[in-house]
Scaffold this motif. Structure first.
Motif, PDB file in Angstrom:
ATOM      1  N   ASN A 192      36.175  38.516  28.354  1.00 34.44           N
ATOM      2  CA  ASN A 192      35.974  39.884  28.842  1.00 34.44           C
ATOM      3  C   ASN A 192      34.534  40.394  28.790  1.00 34.44           C
ATOM      4  O   ASN A 192      34.306  41.601  28.872  1.00 34.44           O
ATOM      5  N   CYS A 193      33.566  39.506  28.676  1.00 38.12           N
ATOM      6  CA  CYS A 193      32.160  39.909  28.709  1.00 38.12           C
ATOM      7  C   CYS A 193      31.839  40.405  30.125  1.00 38.12           C
ATOM      8  O   CYS A 193      32.088  39.695  31.098  1.00 38.12           O
ATOM      9  N   PRO A 194      31.299  41.623  30.266  1.00 40.31           N
ATOM     10  CA  PRO A 194      31.086  42.185  31.599  1.00 40.31           C
ATOM     11  C   PRO A 194      29.842  41.684  32.326  1.00 40.31           C
ATOM     12  O   PRO A 194      29.750  41.796  33.543  1.00 40.31           O
ATOM     13  N   ILE A 232      37.701  39.799  36.902  1.00 44.41           N
ATOM     14  CA  ILE A 232      36.998  38.627  37.431  1.00 44.41           C
ATOM     15  C   ILE A 232      36.068  38.949  38.598  1.00 44.41           C
ATOM     16  O   ILE A 232      34.927  38.497  38.632  1.00 44.41           O
ATOM     17  N   TYR A 233      36.543  39.723  39.562  1.00 43.40           N
ATOM     18  CA  TYR A 233      35.759  39.950  40.782  1.00 43.40           C
ATOM     19  C   TYR A 233      34.376  40.548  40.522  1.00 43.40           C
ATOM     20  O   TYR A 233      33.373  40.043  41.046  1.00 43.40           O
ATOM     21  N   PRO A 234      34.247  41.625  39.712  1.00 46.19           N
ATOM     22  CA  PRO A 234      32.901  42.185  39.477  1.00 46.19           C
ATOM     23  C   PRO A 234      31.939  41.163  38.849  1.00 46.19           C
ATOM     24  O   PRO A 234      30.760  41.120  39.193  1.00 46.19           O
ATOM     25  N   PHE A 235      32.447  40.331  37.951  1.00 45.71           N
ATOM     26  CA  PHE A 235      31.610  39.318  37.303  1.00 45.71           C
ATOM     27  C   PHE A 235      31.192  38.261  38.324  1.00 45.71           C
ATOM     28  O   PHE A 235      30.020  37.894  38.412  1.00 45.71           O
ATOM     29  N   ALA A 236      32.152  37.776  39.113  1.00 48.85           N
ATOM     30  CA  ALA A 236      31.872  36.755  40.129  1.00 48.85           C
ATOM     31  C   ALA A 236      30.853  37.268  41.141  1.00 48.85           C
ATOM     32  O   ALA A 236      29.960  36.534  41.570  1.00 48.85           O
TER      33      ALA A 236
END
Length: 163
Positions: A44-46, A77-81
């Motif tokens: 969960n690291c942003p 997942i999407y914001p990190f990717a």
């Protein structure tokens, strides 16, 4: 029926960036499917760190395509990717084959030229085996995780004598 033999990663690395471009090229890899949490970053690291950003750049600059395949939700997942500039598949239900096959389609690669990187035997490695993709098991990053994943890791250690 030998569970140990079935859930056997092709390769074992300490961390994802031990998987170098030279290693990938020497072994015929043109694509990577990878888990995210505890594999490329802590659970969960942003924010991606410089280490991950550099590794992604070196791999993609070499023409190797990458896609995240995660059991986690799109809002995680999407914001990190997006920050690291690679596609993702969320709610994958690994080891189910469908999302892993979808990942192959996204990166336009065959199973034989793809490496699956993950930190869990029962989701990542089993899923890769189900689609005949070679796999790399990495040690889980960080200490944050869910109780369910802690339980699965305990089972992995007991059954597979994993350190």
């Amino acid at each position: 029926f030998n569970m140990k033999k079935i859930l056997q990663p092709t390769y074992v690395f300490k961390v994802f960036n031990d998987i170098t471009v030279d290693f990938l090229k020497e072994n015929g890899f043109k694509g990577i499917l990878t888990d995210l949490d505890s594999t490329l970053t802590e659970h969960n690291c942003p924010e991606p760190d410089a280490n991950l950003i550099g590794w992604i750049k070196s791999v993609t600059d070499a023409g190797i395509r990458i896609c995240i395949v995660s059991n986690n939700r799109i809002r995680r997942i999407y914001p990190f990717a997006k920050k690291i500039g690679i596609p993702c598949i969320c709610n994958a239900f690994k080891p189910d084959k469908a999302a892993i096959r979808q990942g192959l389609t996204v990166i336009n690669r065959l199973p034989a030229e793809t490496l699956f990187i993950g930190d869990q035997l029962y989701t990542d490695i089993k899923g890769a085996e189900a689609v005949d993709i070679r796999s790399a098991l990495v040690e889980p990053m960080g200490t944050k995780t869910t109780a369910f994943i802690k339980f699965k890791r305990f089972l992995e250690r007991v059954i597979h004598k994993r350190k």
